[in-house]
Design a protein around this motif. Structure first.
Motif, PDB file in Angstrom:
ATOM      1  N   LEU A  87       0.825  -1.202   0.000  1.00  0.00           N
ATOM      2  CA  LEU A  87       0.000   0.000   0.000  1.00  0.00           C
ATOM      3  C   LEU A  87       0.871   1.270   0.000  1.00  0.00           C
ATOM      4  O   LEU A  87       2.054   1.240   0.343  1.00  0.00           O
ATOM      5  N   TYR A  88       0.244   2.364  -0.406  1.00  0.00           N
ATOM      6  CA  TYR A  88       0.975   3.572  -0.789  1.00  0.00           C
ATOM      7  C   TYR A  88       1.845   4.138   0.328  1.00  0.00           C
ATOM      8  O   TYR A  88       3.046   4.342   0.150  1.00  0.00           O
ATOM      9  N   ARG A  89       1.252   4.404   1.494  1.00  0.00           N
ATOM     10  CA  ARG A  89       2.030   5.031   2.561  1.00  0.00           C
ATOM     11  C   ARG A  89       3.171   4.132   3.032  1.00  0.00           C
ATOM     12  O   ARG A  89       4.294   4.591   3.254  1.00  0.00           O
ATOM     13  N   HIS A 111      -1.258  -3.100  -4.875  1.00  0.00           N
ATOM     14  CA  HIS A 111      -2.548  -3.771  -4.747  1.00  0.00           C
ATOM     15  C   HIS A 111      -3.686  -3.020  -5.436  1.00  0.00           C
ATOM     16  O   HIS A 111      -4.661  -3.636  -5.860  1.00  0.00           O
ATOM     17  N   SER A 112      -3.614  -1.692  -5.498  1.00  0.00           N
ATOM     18  CA  SER A 112      -4.778  -0.922  -5.930  1.00  0.00           C
ATOM     19  C   SER A 112      -4.344   0.337  -6.676  1.00  0.00           C
ATOM     20  O   SER A 112      -4.300   1.424  -6.101  1.00  0.00           O
ATOM     21  N   LEU A 113      -4.050   0.181  -7.949  1.00  0.00           N
ATOM     22  CA  LEU A 113      -3.558   1.290  -8.752  1.00  0.00           C
ATOM     23  C   LEU A 113      -4.277   1.329 -10.091  1.00  0.00           C
ATOM     24  O   LEU A 113      -4.323   0.336 -10.817  1.00  0.00           O
ATOM     25  N   ARG A 146      -2.812  -7.826 -14.587  1.00  0.00           N
ATOM     26  CA  ARG A 146      -2.268  -7.188 -15.786  1.00  0.00           C
ATOM     27  C   ARG A 146      -2.708  -5.729 -15.880  1.00  0.00           C
ATOM     28  O   ARG A 146      -1.989  -4.895 -16.447  1.00  0.00           O
ATOM     29  N   GLN A 147      -3.870  -5.416 -15.344  1.00  0.00           N
ATOM     30  CA  GLN A 147      -4.307  -4.022 -15.328  1.00  0.00           C
ATOM     31  C   GLN A 147      -3.323  -3.155 -14.543  1.00  0.00           C
ATOM     32  O   GLN A 147      -2.942  -2.070 -14.994  1.00  0.00           O
ATOM     33  N   VAL A 148      -2.916  -3.613 -13.369  1.00  0.00           N
ATOM     34  CA  VAL A 148      -1.937  -2.874 -12.573  1.00  0.00           C
ATOM     35  C   VAL A 148      -0.600  -2.827 -13.306  1.00  0.00           C
ATOM     36  O   VAL A 148       0.078  -1.788 -13.312  1.00  0.00           O
ATOM     37  N   GLU A 149      -0.205  -3.939 -13.908  1.00  0.00           N
ATOM     38  CA  GLU A 149       1.054  -3.977 -14.658  1.00  0.00           C
ATOM     39  C   GLU A 149       1.054  -2.924 -15.762  1.00  0.00           C
ATOM     40  O   GLU A 149       2.034  -2.175 -15.935  1.00  0.00           O
TER      41      GLU A 149
END
Length: 393
Positions: A87-89, A111-113, A146-149
């Motif tokens: 996660l981002y932080r 995980h969530s981009l 693959r979407q995140v990739e």
């Protein structure tokens, strides 16, 4: 090998539950501990019950720079061979702390981009700039789909720095014989206060705007009879309760809060609904399929990467109340699902957590011991053929 996982928080969200499952399935020679920057919630308790040491950094907010020296001290004292952030932080603080502590093998899982959204928040130039600067402090970024990739590549992260390792699901956790599943269903419904003969729609996820659970409340208001169970906690709970009151459906809506018994809770449902349009994997959809439920969803990159035959019980529909009301009414009218689960979906076997953890373990070995992958890409798993029905069917 000693590994420290650094995560922003340990509430019962998708990324946090994925971390729990991963740690249960990594190779035995990889001994893991977890540091949470904030909110040691339900998943922290589950990790500790598994014997995993959880460190609470007690970060007070995004700008609590005092968390950085605390992380550096922890990493130096722990003598970790590899640091893995989630996660981002945690990615911002954890990668920098690892480098300051002298750890060169640093991995981050994204995980969530999405192109313009990260973890449900808009991506500003500053957020993107910080992300890319911290990404360069690590060795590898793991994409869960693959979407995140594709998004990482679009942001300018070199392909050589990205590994595709899809999320996984503990398929064995859902494999009850039909008789045992029926007993669990009866007991769970009693515990939740759900009438045994009621028809129940369910959804799993953090109660945040991006999950769009308000769509399900609006759809429920167009239906007579079905009930709705929202499994998860989060900041939108009070707003969802108020919306249910305004719509006149509060008596047919149950919010369970954070739970660590999702497989058992899913047995109490007749259909799983997932109206979110911002998914980077779609773990809740896979959990519904693993539980043998018909699924109606609006986004699931995990299924988009497979042929339709891999998930015959799932159907993609628009994320609006009318579409969900129509889809649920169709299922309700023919009472699909019921106490007898659907046949196991091949997609569930394809995304078994054992495969994902083995791939991640191989990546750790490569980074720490410079071990080759023996010619097979980490994510190269063929879609399996039909799987047998569960025992007792």
């Amino acid at each position: 090998m000693r590994v420290l996982h650094i995560v922003t928080g340990l509430a019962s969200g998708g990324a946090e539950r994925q971390l729990l499952l991963t740690l249960r399935n990594l190779p035995a020679h990889q001994r893991c501990e977890v540091a949470t920057l904030t909110n040691p919630g339900a998943v922290a308790g589950a990790l500790r019950a598994d014997g995993v040491l959880v460190h609470d950094i007690a970060m007070r907010g995004n700008r609590d720079v005092g968390a950085l020296p605390r992380l550096v001290r922890l990493i130096r004292t722990g003598g970790y061979d590899l640091v893995h952030t989630h996660l981002y932080r945690a990615g911002l603080y954890g990668r920098l702390a690892a480098r300051l502590a002298g750890v060169r093998a640093v991995v981050a899982t994204e995980h969530s981009l999405h192109p313009g959204v990260i973890e449900g928040r808009p991506v500003t130039p500053g957020v993107k700039g910080l992300y890319l600067a911290s990404e360069r402090l690590g060795r590898t970024t793991v994409a869960v789909s693959r979407q995140v990739e594709r998004t990482l590549h679009g942001w300018g992260v070199p392909p050589a720095r990205v590994e595709l390792i899809p999320n996984g699901i503990d398929a064995a956790r859902y494999g009850w014989p039909v008789g045992q599943r029926a007993a669990i269903r009866r007991r769970t419904r009693d515990d939740l206060g759900l009438p045994q003969g009621s028809w129940v729609v369910g959804a799993v996820g953090r109660l945040v705007p991006g999950k769009r659970f308000d769509v399900l409340l609006d759809a429920l208001a167009q239906l007579d009879g079905p009930r709705l169970v929202l499994i998860g906690g989060g900041p939108e709970r009070a707003a969802l309760e108020r919306r249910a009151e305004r719509l006149g459906v509060r008596g047919r809506v149950l919010l369970t809060g954070e739970r660590d018994d999702v497989p058992e809770l899913l047995t109490a449902l007749d259909v799983l609904a997932a109206p979110s349009t911002e998914e980077t994997f779609g773990l809740g959809v896979l959990e519904g399929l693993a539980a043998g439920l018909p699924v109606r969803h609006s986004a699931c990159p995990a299924l988009d990467e497979l042929p339709p035959a891999a998930a015959p019980g799932a159907r993609r529909i628009p994320s609006d109340p009318a579409a969900y009301a129509a889809a649920l009414r169709e299922l309700y009218d023919r009472r699909a699902g019921g106490t007898r689960p659907l046949a196991p979906a091949p997609a569930v076997a394809h995304y078994d957590i054992a495969r994902a953890a083995a791939d991640l373990g191989a990546l750790y070995d490569r980074l720490v011991y410079d071990r080759p992958l023996h010619g097979r890409p980490l994510h190269d798993h063929p879609v399996p053929g039909p799987v047998p029905a569960p025992p007792g069917t």
